[in-house]
Design an enzyme around this catalytic site. Structure first.
Site, PDB file in Angstrom:
ATOM      1  N   TYR A 145      60.777  75.901   6.683  1.00  0.00           N
ATOM      2  CA  TYR A 145      60.176  74.533   6.663  1.00  0.00           C
ATOM      3  C   TYR A 145      58.474  74.837   6.466  1.00  0.00           C
ATOM      4  CZ  TYR A 145      58.463  69.702   8.274  1.00  0.00           C
ATOM      5  OH  TYR A 145      58.083  68.476   8.769  1.00  0.00           O
ATOM      6  N   ASP A 146      57.943  75.556   7.433  1.00  0.00           N
ATOM      7  CA  ASP A 146      56.544  75.810   7.421  1.00  0.00           C
ATOM      8  C   ASP A 146      56.161  76.395   6.021  1.00  0.00           C
ATOM      9  OD1 ASP A 146      57.374  75.385   9.963  1.00  0.00           O
ATOM     10  OD2 ASP A 146      56.194  77.107  10.521  1.00  0.00           O
ATOM     11  N   GLU A 147      56.879  77.443   5.542  1.00  0.00           N
ATOM     12  CA  GLU A 147      56.473  78.107   4.165  1.00  0.00           C
ATOM     13  C   GLU A 147      56.867  76.986   2.987  1.00  0.00           C
ATOM     14  OE1 GLU A 147      54.331  80.333   4.409  1.00  0.00           O
ATOM     15  OE2 GLU A 147      54.614  81.982   5.920  1.00  0.00           O
ATOM     16  N   VAL A 187      62.139  65.992  20.174  1.00  0.00           N
ATOM     17  CA  VAL A 187      61.997  65.753  21.794  1.00  0.00           C
ATOM     18  C   VAL A 187      61.939  64.472  22.063  1.00  0.00           C
ATOM     19  CG1 VAL A 187      59.190  65.924  21.720  1.00  0.00           C
ATOM     20  CG2 VAL A 187      60.614  67.042  23.458  1.00  0.00           C
ATOM     21  N   PHE A 191      64.741  63.145  24.406  1.00  0.00           N
ATOM     22  CA  PHE A 191      64.599  62.505  25.930  1.00  0.00           C
ATOM     23  C   PHE A 191      64.910  61.125  26.069  1.00  0.00           C
ATOM     24  CE2 PHE A 191      60.852  65.780  26.873  1.00  0.00           C
ATOM     25  CZ  PHE A 191      62.112  66.957  26.854  1.00  0.00           C
ATOM     26  N   ARG A 211      52.380  68.705  22.471  1.00  0.00           N
ATOM     27  CA  ARG A 211      52.354  68.127  21.393  1.00  0.00           C
ATOM     28  C   ARG A 211      51.387  66.910  21.485  1.00  0.00           C
ATOM     29  NH1 ARG A 211      54.434  72.266  20.434  1.00  0.00           N
ATOM     30  NH2 ARG A 211      56.359  72.704  19.304  1.00  0.00           N
ATOM     31  N   ASP A 272      58.482  78.633  18.576  1.00  0.00           N
ATOM     32  CA  ASP A 272      58.009  77.203  19.109  1.00  0.00           C
ATOM     33  C   ASP A 272      56.448  77.285  19.418  1.00  0.00           C
ATOM     34  OD1 ASP A 272      60.072  74.716  20.475  1.00  0.00           O
ATOM     35  OD2 ASP A 272      57.796  74.764  20.885  1.00  0.00           O
ATOM     36  N   GLN A 275      51.096  74.977  21.490  1.00  0.00           N
ATOM     37  CA  GLN A 275      50.016  73.783  21.572  1.00  0.00           C
ATOM     38  C   GLN A 275      49.949  73.210  20.146  1.00  0.00           C
ATOM     39  OE1 GLN A 275      46.297  75.683  22.816  1.00  0.00           O
ATOM     40  NE2 GLN A 275      46.192  76.881  21.244  1.00  0.00           N
TER      41      GLN A 275
HETATM   42  P1  NAD Z   1      63.644  62.074   8.079  1.00  0.00           P
HETATM   43  O1  NAD Z   1      64.430  63.266   8.271  1.00  0.00           O
HETATM   44  O2  NAD Z   1      64.112  60.935   8.965  1.00  0.00           O
HETATM   45  O3  NAD Z   1      63.308  61.722   6.732  1.00  0.00           O
HETATM   46  C1  NAD Z   1      63.611  62.562   5.631  1.00  0.00           C
HETATM   47  C2  NAD Z   1      64.348  61.650   4.305  1.00  0.00           C
HETATM   48  O4  NAD Z   1      64.646  62.731   3.457  1.00  0.00           O
HETATM   49  C3  NAD Z   1      65.760  61.335   4.796  1.00  0.00           C
HETATM   50  O5  NAD Z   1      66.087  60.326   4.639  1.00  0.00           O
HETATM   51  C4  NAD Z   1      66.605  62.564   4.238  1.00  0.00           C
HETATM   52  O6  NAD Z   1      68.085  62.175   3.975  1.00  0.00           O
HETATM   53  C5  NAD Z   1      65.671  62.594   2.880  1.00  0.00           C
HETATM   54  N1  NAD Z   1      65.981  63.940   2.157  1.00  0.00           N
HETATM   55  C6  NAD Z   1      66.143  65.330   2.995  1.00  0.00           C
HETATM   56  N2  NAD Z   1      66.253  66.182   1.796  1.00  0.00           N
HETATM   57  C7  NAD Z   1      66.610  65.593   0.604  1.00  0.00           C
HETATM   58  C8  NAD Z   1      66.688  66.027  -0.608  1.00  0.00           C
HETATM   59  N3  NAD Z   1      66.916  67.131  -1.202  1.00  0.00           N
HETATM   60  N4  NAD Z   1      66.621  64.909  -1.572  1.00  0.00           N
HETATM   61  C9  NAD Z   1      66.322  63.698  -1.148  1.00  0.00           C
HETATM   62  N5  NAD Z   1      66.177  63.121  -0.172  1.00  0.00           N
HETATM   63  C10 NAD Z   1      66.267  64.048   0.824  1.00  0.00           C
HETATM   64  O7  NAD Z   1      62.279  62.654   8.681  1.00  0.00           O
HETATM   65  P2  NAD Z   1      60.786  61.934   8.586  1.00  0.00           P
HETATM   66  O8  NAD Z   1      60.475  62.115  10.060  1.00  0.00           O
HETATM   67  O9  NAD Z   1      61.034  60.548   8.157  1.00  0.00           O
HETATM   68  O10 NAD Z   1      60.014  62.729   7.937  1.00  0.00           O
HETATM   69  C11 NAD Z   1      59.771  62.366   6.310  1.00  0.00           C
HETATM   70  C12 NAD Z   1      58.443  63.416   5.909  1.00  0.00           C
HETATM   71  O11 NAD Z   1      57.334  63.349   6.443  1.00  0.00           O
HETATM   72  C13 NAD Z   1      59.099  64.776   5.774  1.00  0.00           C
HETATM   73  O12 NAD Z   1      58.828  65.541   4.396  1.00  0.00           O
HETATM   74  C14 NAD Z   1      58.660  65.480   6.947  1.00  0.00           C
HETATM   75  O13 NAD Z   1      58.576  66.943   6.698  1.00  0.00           O
HETATM   76  C15 NAD Z   1      57.314  64.894   7.119  1.00  0.00           C
HETATM   77  N6  NAD Z   1      56.662  64.912   8.412  1.00  0.00           N
HETATM   78  C16 NAD Z   1      57.158  64.256   9.406  1.00  0.00           C
HETATM   79  C17 NAD Z   1      56.628  64.292  10.794  1.00  0.00           C
HETATM   80  C18 NAD Z   1      57.374  63.590  12.064  1.00  0.00           C
HETATM   81  O14 NAD Z   1      56.815  63.738  13.057  1.00  0.00           O
HETATM   82  N7  NAD Z   1      57.966  62.479  11.750  1.00  0.00           N
HETATM   83  C19 NAD Z   1      55.860  65.377  11.047  1.00  0.00           C
HETATM   84  C20 NAD Z   1      55.311  66.108  10.057  1.00  0.00           C
HETATM   85  C21 NAD Z   1      55.726  65.859   8.640  1.00  0.00           C
HETATM   86  N1  UDP Z   2      61.660  70.159  23.258  1.00  0.00           N
HETATM   87  C1  UDP Z   2      62.383  70.203  24.439  1.00  0.00           C
HETATM   88  N2  UDP Z   2      63.468  69.596  24.602  1.00  0.00           N
HETATM   89  C2  UDP Z   2      64.335  69.194  23.703  1.00  0.00           C
HETATM   90  C3  UDP Z   2      63.761  69.208  22.328  1.00  0.00           C
HETATM   91  C4  UDP Z   2      62.621  69.478  22.016  1.00  0.00           C
HETATM   92  O1  UDP Z   2      61.816  70.688  25.291  1.00  0.00           O
HETATM   93  O2  UDP Z   2      65.226  68.369  24.012  1.00  0.00           O
HETATM   94  C5  UDP Z   2      60.582  70.704  22.833  1.00  0.00           C
HETATM   95  C6  UDP Z   2      60.694  72.041  21.693  1.00  0.00           C
HETATM   96  O3  UDP Z   2      60.993  72.994  22.114  1.00  0.00           O
HETATM   97  C7  UDP Z   2      59.063  71.689  21.159  1.00  0.00           C
HETATM   98  C8  UDP Z   2      58.682  70.288  21.574  1.00  0.00           C
HETATM   99  O4  UDP Z   2      59.761  69.633  22.423  1.00  0.00           O
HETATM  100  O5  UDP Z   2      58.317  72.743  22.210  1.00  0.00           O
HETATM  101  C9  UDP Z   2      58.670  69.694  20.393  1.00  0.00           C
HETATM  102  O6  UDP Z   2      59.873  69.771  19.589  1.00  0.00           O
HETATM  103  P1  UDP Z   2      60.499  68.621  18.430  1.00  0.00           P
HETATM  104  O7  UDP Z   2      61.815  69.498  17.938  1.00  0.00           O
HETATM  105  O8  UDP Z   2      60.453  67.334  18.398  1.00  0.00           O
HETATM  106  O9  UDP Z   2      59.315  69.133  17.230  1.00  0.00           O
HETATM  107  P2  UDP Z   2      58.513  70.329  16.791  1.00  0.00           P
HETATM  108  O10 UDP Z   2      56.949  69.753  16.959  1.00  0.00           O
HETATM  109  O11 UDP Z   2      58.841  71.647  17.580  1.00  0.00           O
HETATM  110  O12 UDP Z   2      58.643  70.321  15.446  1.00  0.00           O
END
Ligand code: NAD
Ligand code: UDP
Length: 321
Positions: A145-147, A187, A191, A211, A272, A275
């Site tokens: 994901y990150d990379e 998380v 929860f 977070r 994980d 901070q």
């Molecule tokens: P989500 O999983 O609800 O939404 C992602 C959507 O993308 C889903 O509907 C999934 O079916 C679709 N999808 C996945 N792979 C696909 C593919 N190969 N082709 C077409 N559709 C595909 O997650 P979200 O929280 O709504 O995240 C949306 C975007 O925001 C993502 O790119 C995510 O990385 C980014 N993002 C979200 C958060 C957050 O906290 N919610 C934080 C950082 C980044």
């Molecule tokens: N976490 C937790 N209990 C859970 C789910 C997640 O303590 O049931 C922790 C997880 O280890 C991380 C933080 O909550 O430290 C946020 O996790 P999340 O999966 O929501 O997203 P992240 O920010 O790690 O991508």
């Protein structure tokens, strides 16, 4: 002006809220999704609207459409989801970005890209400004994901420099709200689900990791401001209010009036981040944006939504919730 707007990942948590806003503003919205981590219930209320169209498609395959703007959100976002098939996650990020950018170059569309605070990895700089280059383990379980997201940012800026594609890159920090998948393993959803069912609240590690949680409506205001603005980014979007995971658990239990116990269920997962808090100076000054909804208020709204749904109607996308 009414535009033709493509939202990849448009049926997901954030994507469906975005489609709501764009449809309400009168735009011609093309919602594209392969439903890996979402389901039609998120956008069911939009089906049948004359300015909303649903396309089932996987972004790893090329896209041939005529649009004015693209919001690229397609990617699994919860750790359990993106680690389920890490190779596919990398393909979705990288090939998805290439296909979206190829389309944008062809039809001269503006591209908004949903990047993430995960580009900072387990950060040594706190809070994280956009200038921080991050501390990511390139071979760990979060690397797909990150990379993948870091490579997608690279592609955005290379298409911008080489081909003049107009880009808006935002780095989203943990966002929560209605329409989170109840079994996504994140998380906030974990929860709340556990609290409403009277199950143990599962802290990973001792719960001292932090977070910063942004309510979805605030984030969407940031999306709109970024797309309307002139800054290509990257721009952090998130709520700088920082909480330990244990504090979050206590708040969820209190607000929901639950009898659940808070337990340490497993060690902290590998890599994980300990901070995380956004430095949003750039968003404040360049977009005039900052979040308004405090965690307590956002959790009240989110818990009310979780109470209103039948969680059994949601298909766990992976066994990892
Ligand atoms: P989500 O999983 O609800 O939404 C992602 C959507 O993308 C889903 O509907 C999934 O079916 C679709 N999808 C996945 N792979 C696909 C593919 N190969 N082709 C077409 N559709 C595909 O997650 P979200 O929280 O709504 O995240 C949306 C975007 O925001 C993502 O790119 C995510 O990385 C980014 N993002 C979200 C958060 C957050 O906290 N919610 C934080 C950082 C980044
Ligand atoms: N976490 C937790 N209990 C859970 C789910 C997640 O303590 O049931 C922790 C997880 O280890 C991380 C933080 O909550 O430290 C946020 O996790 P999340 O999966 O929501 O997203 P992240 O920010 O790690 O991508």
């Amino acid at each position: 002006m009414i535009k033709r707007i493509l939202v990849t990942g448009g049926a997901g948590f954030l994507g469906s809220h975005l489609c709501d806003r764009l449809v309400a503003a009168g735009h011609d919205v093309l919602c594209l999704d392969n439903f890996f981590t979402s389901q039609k219930s998120n956008i069911a209320h939009l089906l049948g609207k004359p300015n909303f169209e649903l396309i089932r498609h996987d972004v790893i395959h090329p896209l041939y459409l005529e649009v004015d703007e693209i919001f690229n959100l397609a990617c699994p976002a919860a750790p359990g989801h993106y680690q389920y098939n890490p190779i596919k996650t990398m393909k979705t990020s990288v090939m998805g970005a290439i296909n979206v950018l190829g389309l944008a170059k062809r039809v001269k569309a503006k591209v908004f890209h949903a990047s993430t605070s995960e580009v900072y990895g387990d950060p040594e700089v706190h809070p994280q400004p956009e200038s921080y280059r991050g501390s990511v383990n390139p071979i760990g379980p979060r690397a797909c994901y990150d990379e993948g997201k870091r490579a997608a940012e690279t592609l955005m800026f290379d298409y911008h420099r080489s081909n003049g594609v107009d880009i808006r890159v935002v780095r989203i920090f943990n966002t929560y709200g209605p329409r989170m998948h109840p079994y996504d393993g994140r998380v906030v959803s974990n929860f709340i689900r556990q609290a409403l069912r009277g199950e143990d609240i599962t802290l990973y590690g001792d719960g001292s990791q932090t977070r910063s949680f942004c309510y979805v409506d605030d984030l969407l205001d940031g999306f709109m401001a970024a797309m309307a603005g002139t800054d290509s980014g990257p721009i952090n979007l998130g709520n700088p209010g920082e909480f330990t995971v244990r504090e979050l658990a206590e708040l969820v239990v209190e607000i929901s009036g639950s009898s659940s116990q808070i337990i340490q269920s497993r060690p902290l997962p590998a890599d994980d981040p300990l901070q995380r808090r956004p430095d949003i100076t750039r968003a404040r000054s360049h977009l005039g944006w900052e979040p308004r909804i405090p965690l307590r208020q956002g959790l009240e709204r989110t818990i009310a939504w979780f109470r209103s749904i039948d969680m059994d109607q949601y298909r766990p996308p992976t066994p990892n919730y």
